[in-house]
Design a protein around this motif. Structure first.
Motif, PDB file in Angstrom:
ATOM      1  N   SER A 191       0.826  -1.206   0.000  1.00 20.10           N
ATOM      2  CA  SER A 191       0.000   0.000   0.000  1.00 20.10           C
ATOM      3  C   SER A 191       0.862   1.259   0.000  1.00 20.10           C
ATOM      4  O   SER A 191       0.572   2.219  -0.725  1.00 20.10           O
ATOM      5  N   HIS A 192       1.923   1.261   0.818  1.00 21.45           N
ATOM      6  CA  HIS A 192       2.826   2.415   0.842  1.00 21.45           C
ATOM      7  C   HIS A 192       3.561   2.542  -0.488  1.00 21.45           C
ATOM      8  O   HIS A 192       3.717   3.655  -1.023  1.00 21.45           O
ATOM      9  N   PHE A 193       3.998   1.424  -1.044  1.00 18.15           N
ATOM     10  CA  PHE A 193       4.671   1.429  -2.346  1.00 18.15           C
ATOM     11  C   PHE A 193       3.764   2.060  -3.401  1.00 18.15           C
ATOM     12  O   PHE A 193       4.190   2.945  -4.157  1.00 18.15           O
ATOM     13  N   SER A 194       2.524   1.612  -3.489  1.00 18.05           N
ATOM     14  CA  SER A 194       1.580   2.112  -4.496  1.00 18.05           C
ATOM     15  C   SER A 194       1.368   3.614  -4.367  1.00 18.05           C
ATOM     16  O   SER A 194       1.384   4.349  -5.355  1.00 18.05           O
ATOM     17  N   ARG A 195       1.141   4.058  -3.120  1.00 16.31           N
ATOM     18  CA  ARG A 195       0.844   5.481  -2.901  1.00 16.31           C
ATOM     19  C   ARG A 195       2.034   6.362  -3.291  1.00 16.31           C
ATOM     20  O   ARG A 195       1.870   7.350  -4.016  1.00 16.31           O
ATOM     21  N   VAL A 196       3.226   6.019  -2.838  1.00 18.05           N
ATOM     22  CA  VAL A 196       4.403   6.854  -3.108  1.00 18.05           C
ATOM     23  C   VAL A 196       4.815   6.758  -4.577  1.00 18.05           C
ATOM     24  O   VAL A 196       5.207   7.757  -5.196  1.00 18.05           O
ATOM     25  N   PHE A 197       4.722   5.567  -5.163  1.00 21.74           N
ATOM     26  CA  PHE A 197       5.085   5.394  -6.570  1.00 21.74           C
ATOM     27  C   PHE A 197       4.222   6.290  -7.457  1.00 21.74           C
ATOM     28  O   PHE A 197       4.739   6.983  -8.349  1.00 21.74           O
ATOM     29  N   LYS A 198       2.911   6.307  -7.217  1.00 25.46           N
ATOM     30  CA  LYS A 198       2.033   7.148  -8.036  1.00 25.46           C
ATOM     31  C   LYS A 198       2.259   8.621  -7.746  1.00 25.46           C
ATOM     32  O   LYS A 198       2.184   9.467  -8.641  1.00 25.46           O
ATOM     33  N   GLN A 199       2.564   8.955  -6.509  1.00 26.98           N
ATOM     34  CA  GLN A 199       2.836  10.347  -6.147  1.00 26.98           C
ATOM     35  C   GLN A 199       4.022  10.888  -6.946  1.00 26.98           C
ATOM     36  O   GLN A 199       3.997  12.029  -7.412  1.00 26.98           O
ATOM     37  N   TRP A 200       5.046  10.055  -7.140  1.00 31.84           N
ATOM     38  CA  TRP A 200       6.258  10.524  -7.812  1.00 31.84           C
ATOM     39  C   TRP A 200       6.217  10.361  -9.315  1.00 31.84           C
ATOM     40  O   TRP A 200       6.758  11.197 -10.044  1.00 31.84           O
ATOM     41  N   THR A 201       5.620   9.300  -9.822  1.00 32.65           N
ATOM     42  CA  THR A 201       5.653   9.065 -11.276  1.00 32.65           C
ATOM     43  C   THR A 201       4.380   9.497 -11.981  1.00 32.65           C
ATOM     44  O   THR A 201       4.380   9.674 -13.196  1.00 32.65           O
ATOM     45  N   GLY A 202       3.289   9.679 -11.235  1.00 35.68           N
ATOM     46  CA  GLY A 202       2.021  10.035 -11.862  1.00 35.68           C
ATOM     47  C   GLY A 202       1.241   8.840 -12.367  1.00 35.68           C
ATOM     48  O   GLY A 202       0.137   8.992 -12.887  1.00 35.68           O
ATOM     49  N   MET A 203       1.802   7.636 -12.263  1.00 33.48           N
ATOM     50  CA  MET A 203       1.137   6.415 -12.723  1.00 33.48           C
ATOM     51  C   MET A 203       1.192   5.364 -11.633  1.00 33.48           C
ATOM     52  O   MET A 203       2.094   5.375 -10.798  1.00 33.48           O
ATOM     53  N   ASN A 204       0.222   4.452 -11.679  1.00 30.73           N
ATOM     54  CA  ASN A 204       0.368   3.312 -10.778  1.00 30.73           C
ATOM     55  C   ASN A 204       1.368   2.332 -11.387  1.00 30.73           C
ATOM     56  O   ASN A 204       1.784   2.489 -12.539  1.00 30.73           O
ATOM     57  N   VAL A 205       1.749   1.324 -10.623  1.00 32.56           N
ATOM     58  CA  VAL A 205       2.818   0.415 -11.054  1.00 32.56           C
ATOM     59  C   VAL A 205       2.451  -0.300 -12.352  1.00 32.56           C
ATOM     60  O   VAL A 205       3.257  -0.403 -13.276  1.00 32.56           O
TER      61      VAL A 205
END
Length: 296
Positions: free
Chosen positions: A224-238
């Motif tokens: 959950s933390h990975f998903s939230r921060v990844f989208k915050q920085w890249t603008g896309m989900n994984v």
């Protein structure tokens, strides 16, 4: 020219078949109007006049600051994140690579060498010294003047200035090549695991183990933390990000190799050929076969 994201965001240019060039002059960005993550076949040059923000290109974050210059080769995922309080003002030059024809002048040289260099090093930001910034700004202004006045042969005049701009950039790349590694990653504000994971995805894009569970485990954080921060920085989900990177690789293989579509499907880690066709058309607007025919 078509700019594509996961949901086929399109940007059309006036009469691209006759003159595949576009200049967006001194445009002030805002988070609300900026395009989502996208890629396109045209080459792009962005010069920043003022403001601050972050530029995500390929798998690296860069600070947007006055005087910064970004070179974005075709088929490279990117997105700008302008600061809300101090928005970025920049000019963007778009052109199809076929506009720059090779010239045999007794020396091995390509005006697109600067793009070849950034594609090779994956370092997309340049910071010209003030005297060279002045030269580049002057050439952009000359392009804009020709675009506005549309005097006889104005397209030829714009093309000459584009050649001049690329020549200036190539000389900068040659003279600054020894310090290119220092410019590769100039923003340390993103978490270290984000940089590591983006590099890992880039190096293993054909793997069938690129999923949220495996990547969050590798980063040693919760899904959950990975998903939230990844989208915050890249603008896309994984899932979206990995799909776009797979399509980028597929486009390169379709253009640059004689591999069959079935082979490319496997190399890019797609589970089936039908799924590959479906997702490739979703992102690019055409089938792999059509894309290969139109770019070979």
């Amino acid at each position: 020219m078509v700019i594509t994201a996961v949901k086929a965001v399109q940007k059309r240019f006036e009469d691209p078949a006759k003159f595949p060039f576009s200049l967006v002059y001194q445009d002030t960005k805002s988070p609300q109007t900026e395009l989502p993550d996208h890629l396109h076949d045209w080459y792009e040059i962005v010069y920043v006049y003022a403001g601050t923000g972050t530029f995500f290109i390929n798998h690296t974050f860069y600070e947007m600051n006055p005087g910064a210059l970004f070179l974005i080769p075709g088929n490279t995922v990117h997105r700008a994140f302008p600061d809300e309080q101090c928005p970025v003002t920049s000019s963007a030059i778009f052109f199809a690579p076929q506009l720059i024809q090779p010239m045999e002048l007794g020396e091995s040289y390509s005006l697109l060498r600067c793009f070849e260099q950034v594609r090779k090093t994956k370092s997309y930001k340049m910071e010209p010294p003030p005297d060279q910034q002045a030269v580049l700004i002057q050439i952009i202004e000359a392009m804009k003047k020709e675009q506005n006045q549309q005097l006889p042969n104005y397209r030829v005049a714009i093309l000459i200035r584009l050649h001049d701009f690329l020549l200036t950039l190539n000389r900068m790349v040659l003279s600054d090549s020894e310090s290119e590694g220092q410019r590769r990653r100039d923003s340390s504000s993103e978490p270290a695991w984000i940089r590591s994971i983006l590099g890992y995805i880039e190096a293993n894009i054909g793997s069938d183990e690129l999923n949220l569970a495996a990547l969050s485990s590798k980063a040693a954080i919760t899904s959950s933390h990975f998903s939230r921060v990844f989208k915050q920085w890249t603008g896309m989900n994984v899932t979206e990000y990995i799909l776009v990177k797979k399509i980028m690789l597929a486009k390169e293989l379709l253009m640059d190799t004689e591999d069959t579509i079935s082979t490319i499907c496997v190399q890019c880690g797609f589970e089936s050929e039908s799924y590959f066709y479906k997702k490739f058309k979703l992102v690019t607007g055409m089938t792999p076969s059509d894309y290969k025919r139109s770019h070979r």
